[in-house]
Design an enzyme around this catalytic site. Structure first.
Site, PDB file in Angstrom:
ATOM      1  N   ASN A 174       0.815  -1.224   0.000  1.00 23.86           N
ATOM      2  CA  ASN A 174       0.000   0.000   0.000  1.00 23.86           C
ATOM      3  C   ASN A 174       0.852   1.279   0.000  1.00 23.86           C
ATOM      4  O   ASN A 174       0.326   2.374   0.231  1.00 23.86           O
ATOM      5  CB  ASN A 174      -1.004   0.015   1.160  1.00 23.86           C
ATOM      6  CG  ASN A 174      -0.342  -0.186   2.499  1.00 23.86           C
ATOM      7  OD1 ASN A 174       0.886  -0.045   2.608  1.00 23.86           O
ATOM      8  ND2 ASN A 174      -1.124  -0.511   3.520  1.00 23.86           N
ATOM      9  N   SER A 199     -11.187  24.254  -9.519  1.00 26.45           N
ATOM     10  CA  SER A 199      -9.860  24.870  -9.569  1.00 26.45           C
ATOM     11  C   SER A 199      -9.394  25.324  -8.179  1.00 26.45           C
ATOM     12  O   SER A 199      -8.196  25.305  -7.901  1.00 26.45           O
ATOM     13  CB  SER A 199      -9.875  26.059 -10.525  1.00 26.45           C
ATOM     14  OG  SER A 199     -10.975  26.893 -10.251  1.00 26.45           O
TER      15      SER A 199
END
Lengths: 419, 122
Positions: A73, A107
């Protein structure tokens, strides 16, 4: 006129375009949506892959055989403790409730930023544009410094950290488990176009905290009549429900979801209109009011509704934003899902302004100077602080437990291989 | 909206060139050279900059030396176009002299320009 029409660049251009269109990493050999390359939707956007030739190895997954022999992981914890023969991942992470952070944003979430030194002649030097290639290949976004998934220290000197870094500090097993699924211009309407780029396996991965923060584009557009193009509360309800149903079928059980409301953007005009834009600072000839009017005239104003001298229009935009926030609040209160619980949080710009003023700052210092629209790094990190404190106070289960083994992980694995 | 973005980009770049010349008390040509020299080589940024200077440099020099501002330069080089029925977009305050008269002067300045013929030829 089109550099991509050159035969030797056609193939790479095609790959870059595809990466930008799909919001998937440009370089991803094993197609697990994680990359060893920083930009073009690489590890600036989601945790760095630690093995790009094995698609079963990626950040955020539950460890394979307690990572006794490999770091499946990518959290930098693996191997067996020679003293007792117990895998480190089992020893340090079992029961610590690891979780990742995923941002579905626009954004602002991706931290859109144009450095003012790119426009201010008196500040320009050989070093000014050193970050330009990185910025261009990250779509002028700086997710590595964003308030949700940023992993680099702030450039503005503010001490507050991103949500990812706080989650990592709380539990070092969360290392590298971040995804910034944000796009410039994203709204509830177009999220479906790139939500598939989110990577979470319901069976194999740890739960995640998902933040939905589309904070402007449902009311912001550059049309001459912006109100007509705004999302209605009914449309928002339908869009959000589709998104939530999609997430319910992809997120591991025990995940959490936070819906962010929209801000009241009237502060943009109120705080900026008579100030000089970076381009106007030398000769005192360009104010933000002029910039907003120029952008509107060209029909490229990112938010004609709020970045306008028309007070009625600004008020109408704020009213619609409030209605949309109320819809999100209602959804969070009423709707139930199998794999995650749902919370609502106001986009508290007033609170941030208050806090900033307490520290001796001015409200205009919280807005991106070049575009006069986005919250800057300071504002975003102050907002993160409010988010974190509210979570700790009201819904501590979302953040998970503090891992008592953090210092031991630090001792054994150091920086855990970096982000 | 690509026309709008093209116009915006042009006005920003022209503003920077003008202000660099002002700050360093240099010519427009030196200012363009300076701007290109600041850009990194990666992604062909420096090369593209020098190419643009090669293409448009002489017209930009003529226009800025004739005291035209960034808006006027970009309209003259046709990066900014006024669509019919739409207002004239400008970032800087309008000059005292009428816009049309000034634009005629600007067009006259670059009348014989090869680049303008090339641009007009699409």
């Amino acid at each position: 006129s089109d550099i991509c029409s050159l035969p030797f660049l056609a193939k790479i251009c095609q790959k870059i375009k595809l990466s930008i269109q799909t919001s998937m990493p440009f370089k991803d050999v094993d197609s697990d949506k994680y990359s060893v390359f920083p930009t073009l939707r690489g590890y600036h956007w989601r945790g760095r892959d630690c093995n790009d030739s094995d698609k079963t190895v990626y950040p955020g997954r539950r460890p394979d055989n307690w990572d006794a022999h490999r770091d499946s992981n990518c959290n930098g914890i693996w191997g067996i403790d020679p003293k007792d023969g117990i895998p480190y991942e089992k020893k340090f992470c079992e029961g610590s409730q690891p979780r990742g952070i995923i941002l579905l944003g626009d954004s602002a979430g991706a931290h859109f930023h144009i450095p003012p030194e790119w426009l201010i002649a008196s500040q320009m030097s050989l070093n000014s544009f050193s970050d330009l290639p990185t910025a261009l290949t990250d779509e002028l976004d700086w997710p590595q410094l964003s308030s949700a998934t940023g992993f680099l220290n702030s450039t503005s000197g503010i001490e507050e950290k991103s949500i990812y870094l706080r989650l990592r500090k709380r539990n070092r097993c969360n290392h590298r488990d971040y995804q910034n699924i944000s796009r410039n211009g994203a709204s509830s309407r177009n999220l479906r176009k790139f939500i598939e780029s989110l990577s979470r396996n319901q069976m194999l991965d740890y739960p995640a905290i998902v933040i939905y923060a589309m904070i402007g584009n449902d009311v912001c557009n550059g049309r001459a009549d912006p109100v007509q193009a705004m999302t209605t509360p009914e449309q928002l309800y339908s869009n959000i429900m589709q998104t939530l149903k999609h997430l319910d079928s992809h997120l591991p059980k025990g995940s959490h979801m936070v819906l962010y409301g929209l801000p009241n953007g009237t502060f943009l005009w109120e705080n900026l209109h008579d100030r000089y834009h970076p381009l106007g600072q030398l000769n005192k000839d360009v104010t933000y009011a002029q910039v907003f009017s120029f952008l509107s005239c060209l029909q490229v104003n990112p938010c004609h509704g709020w970045m306008s001298s028309n007070k009625t229009l600004r008020t109408l935009t704020s009213e619609r934003a409030q209605q949309l926030s109320n819809t999100l609040k209602t959804i969070a209160a009423r709707e139930k899902f199998t794999n995650f619980d749902l919370f609502y949080m106001d986009f508290a710009f007033e609170e941030i302004t208050e806090e900033w003023q307490k520290r001796g700052g001015q409200p205009w210092q919280l807005i991106e100077p070049v575009d006069g629209f986005h919250p800057n790094e300071v504002a975003s990190l102050l907002l993160t602080d409010i988010f974190w404190k509210k979570m700790q106070r009201q819904w501590p289960q979302v953040l998970g437990k503090e891992n008592p083994f953090n210092s031991q992980i630090d001792q054994v694995f150091g920086d855990q291989g970096g982000h | 909206h690509s026309n709008g973005h093209r116009c915006l980009g042009c006005v920003l770049v022209m503003s920077v060139i003008t202000q660099l010349a002002q700050v360093h008390n240099s010519t427009v040509e030196a200012s363009m050279e300076r701007l290109c020299s600041y850009l990194p080589g990666k992604l062909f940024l420096k090369t593209t900059c020098y190419l643009l200077v090669h293409l448009f440099g002489s017209d930009i020099i003529k226009l800025l030396d004739a005291d035209m501002n960034a808006d006027m330069v970009c309209h003259t080089l046709e990066f900014c176009k006024q669509d019919s029925g739409r207002p004239q977009c400008h970032l800087y305050p309008l000059p005292k002299e009428a816009w049309k008269l000034r634009q005629e002067k600007a067009k006259h300045t670059v009348k014989k320009s090869e680049n303008m013929k090339y641009l007009k030829g699409g």
